[in-house]
Design an enzyme around this catalytic site. Structure first.
Site, PDB file in Angstrom:
ATOM      1  N   GLY A 156      27.644  83.063  28.445  1.00  0.00           N
ATOM      2  CA  GLY A 156      26.305  82.577  28.766  1.00  0.00           C
ATOM      3  C   GLY A 156      25.387  83.745  29.054  1.00  0.00           C
ATOM      4  NE  ARG A 157      19.248  81.718  30.904  1.00  0.00           N
ATOM      5  CZ  ARG A 157      19.312  80.419  31.188  1.00  0.00           C
ATOM      6  NH1 ARG A 157      20.299  79.976  31.941  1.00  0.00           N
ATOM      7  NH2 ARG A 157      18.409  79.582  30.725  1.00  0.00           N
ATOM      8  CB  ILE A 158      26.216  85.966  33.840  1.00  0.00           C
ATOM      9  CG1 ILE A 158      25.175  85.315  34.754  1.00  0.00           C
ATOM     10  CG2 ILE A 158      26.956  87.075  34.599  1.00  0.00           C
ATOM     11  CD1 ILE A 158      25.768  84.506  35.900  1.00  0.00           C
ATOM     12  CB  THR A 236      31.756  87.014  39.252  1.00  0.00           C
ATOM     13  OG1 THR A 236      31.587  87.155  37.835  1.00  0.00           O
ATOM     14  CG2 THR A 236      32.268  88.326  39.827  1.00  0.00           C
ATOM     15  NE  ARG A 238      30.348  77.546  41.425  1.00  0.00           N
ATOM     16  CZ  ARG A 238      29.360  78.425  41.344  1.00  0.00           C
ATOM     17  NH1 ARG A 238      29.637  79.723  41.214  1.00  0.00           N
ATOM     18  NH2 ARG A 238      28.101  78.019  41.401  1.00  0.00           N
ATOM     19  CD  GLU A 267      33.751  80.400  47.416  1.00  0.00           C
ATOM     20  OE1 GLU A 267      32.559  80.091  47.647  1.00  0.00           O
ATOM     21  OE2 GLU A 267      34.100  81.050  46.415  1.00  0.00           O
ATOM     22  CG  HIS A 286      30.375  82.698  46.167  1.00  0.00           C
ATOM     23  ND1 HIS A 286      30.846  81.426  45.968  1.00  0.00           N
ATOM     24  CD2 HIS A 286      29.491  82.917  45.154  1.00  0.00           C
ATOM     25  CE1 HIS A 286      30.280  80.896  44.891  1.00  0.00           C
ATOM     26  NE2 HIS A 286      29.445  81.790  44.378  1.00  0.00           N
TER      27      HIS A 286
END
Length: 323
Positions: A156-158, A236, A238, A267, A286
Site C-alpha cells: 500500500g502507501r506505506i 509495523t 497489526r 496492547e 506502537h
C-alpha cells in the site's frame, strides 16, 4: 442546539478549540489511560459524533447504545477496532486518517529494520550494563542491510514509501500483495513473488498489510520455517497478523535471526510476554506514526471529518457509506 461529540482520549488544545467552536465537546480527561468501558457505554448514548483511537473497541454493544450517533472518526489508518458492518447498518459514517502518516510510518519501519539488523538496542544495553570490555572481532556483529533483499507483504502507501528508502541502500525489493501491481513494479523497480517464494528469498520480511480476519496469524510456524536462518521479520502493521507463540519459538530456536515489532496482538503488551525476554527482538510501543507533526495531522484530519459530516457535508476520508 449544538450537536454533541465525545472524544475518547485527551487531544491537543487547538483540536478541541476547533471542535468547540461548532459543537458541544465532551472528552475523557486522561491522556495515557483509555476511557473505561462503562464510561464509553454511558457517554455514547446522547452524542452525535465520536472521535476515538484504536484502543477503543467500538463494537455492536457500544453502537447499540448510541441513540443519535452519526459519525465515528477514528484517529488511525486501520479500523479493525470498529464494527463497520453494524455501523453501516445503523446509518453511521466511519472515517479514518490515511495518507498523512505514510512517510512517518515508513521511516519508523526502516528504523526498526536497521535497529534489529545492527543490534542497536542490544548494543546500547551492553554498553550501559558495563559489559563492554576490550574490542573483539565478532563483538555485537549483526546483519548487513546494504545490498540485501527486502520482502514487503502488503504494497500500500506505506509499502511504496518503504521501497524508496530501501533503494537508498541498494536493496533488491520483492513484494507480495493481494492483487499484483504491474505499473508499480515498473515505476519502483520491484518484483512480485508468491508468498512462499518471498519468504524463502528475503533477508528482511516487512509486514505492512491491513488487518482483517482473513490474515489473522498469516505468519505462523509454517511460514517462519520457510525463512532464512539469518532473516529478520519486521511488523509495523497489526500484531494479529503474526502468531506470536510461533515467532517466539522460531527466534528462540534460531530458525530465524531476529525480529522488530512495533505492534502486538494484545496492547499494551504484558511485561511477562515471552517475546520481551529475547535479546534478538527489538520491541516498540506502537509508535509507527509517532512524530509530532504527523500525530497533529491525524488529529486535524479526524476533527475535519467530524466537522464536515455533522455540518451537512461529505466525509473527507470515509471507510464506509450510508446504507
Amino acid at each position: 442546539m449544538k450537536k454533541t461529540i465525545y472524544i475518547t482520549r485527551k487531544l491537543p488544545g487547538e483540536i478541541v478549540d476547533k471542535l468547540s467552536s461548532q459543537f458541544h465537546v465532551k472528552m475523557w480527561s486522561e491522556e495515557n489511560v483509555p476511557v473505561p468501558r462503562d464510561v464509553l457505554l454511558k457517554e455514547i448514548e446522547e452524542v452525535d459524533g465520536l472521535i476515538c483511537l484504536l484502543t477503543e473497541k467500538i463494537d455492536e454493544e457500544v453502537l447499540s447504545k448510541a441513540k443519535q450517533l452519526q459519525v465515528i472518526s477514528n484517529i488511525a489508518v486501520g479500523y479493525n477496532n470498529i464494527d463497520i458492518q453494524t455501523a453501516t447498518d445503523r446509518g453511521m459514517i466511519v472515517t479514518n486518517t490515511p495518507g498523512v502518516l505514510t512517510e512517518t510510518t515508513a521511516d519508523l519501519t526502516f528504523a526498526l529494520l536497521m535497529a534489529a539488523a545492527r543490534r542497536v538496542v542490544e548494543g546500547s544495553d551492553y554498553l550501559r550494563s558495563g559489559e563492554w570490555g576490550a574490542w573483539s572481532l565478532m563483538q555485537m556483529t549483526g546483519q548487513d542491510i546494504y545490498g540485501a533483499t527486502l520482502g514487503i507483504i502488503g504494497l500500500g502507501r506505506i509499502g511504496e514509501a518503504l521501497v524508496k528508502r530501501a533503494h537508498g541502500f541498494d536493496m533488491n525489493v520483492l513484494y507480495h500483495n493481494r492483487t499484483r501491481k504491474l505499473e508499480k513494479e515498473e515505476q519502483l523497480g520491484i518484483h512480485y513473488r508468491e508468498m512462499r517464494d518471498l519468504l524463502q528469498q528475503s533477508d528482511f520480511v516487512c509486514l505492512l498489510l491491513p488487518y482483517s480476519p482473513e490474515v489473522h496469524h498469516l505468519i505462523g510456524k509454517d511460514e517462519l520455517s520457510l525463512m532464512k536462518k539469518d532473516a529478520i521479520l519486521i511488523n509495523t502493521a497489526r500484531g494479529g497478523i503474526v502468531d506470536e507463540e510461533a515467532l517466539y519459538h522460531s527466534l528462540k530456536d534460531g530458525e530465524i535471526w531476529g525480529a522488530g515489532l512495533d505492534v502486538f496482538e494484545q496492547e499494551p503488551v504484558s511485561l511477562d510476554h515471552p517475546l520481551l525476554s529475547l535479546p534478538n527482538v527489538v520491541t516498540l510501543p506502537h509508535i509507527g506514526s509517532a512524530s509530532v507533526k504527523t500525530r497533529m495531522k491525524m488529529a486535524h484530519l479526524a476533527s475535519d471529518n467530524m466537522l464536515s459530516v455533522l455540518t451537512g457535508g461529505e466525509a473527507l476520508t470515509p471507510v464506509n457509506t450510508k446504507k
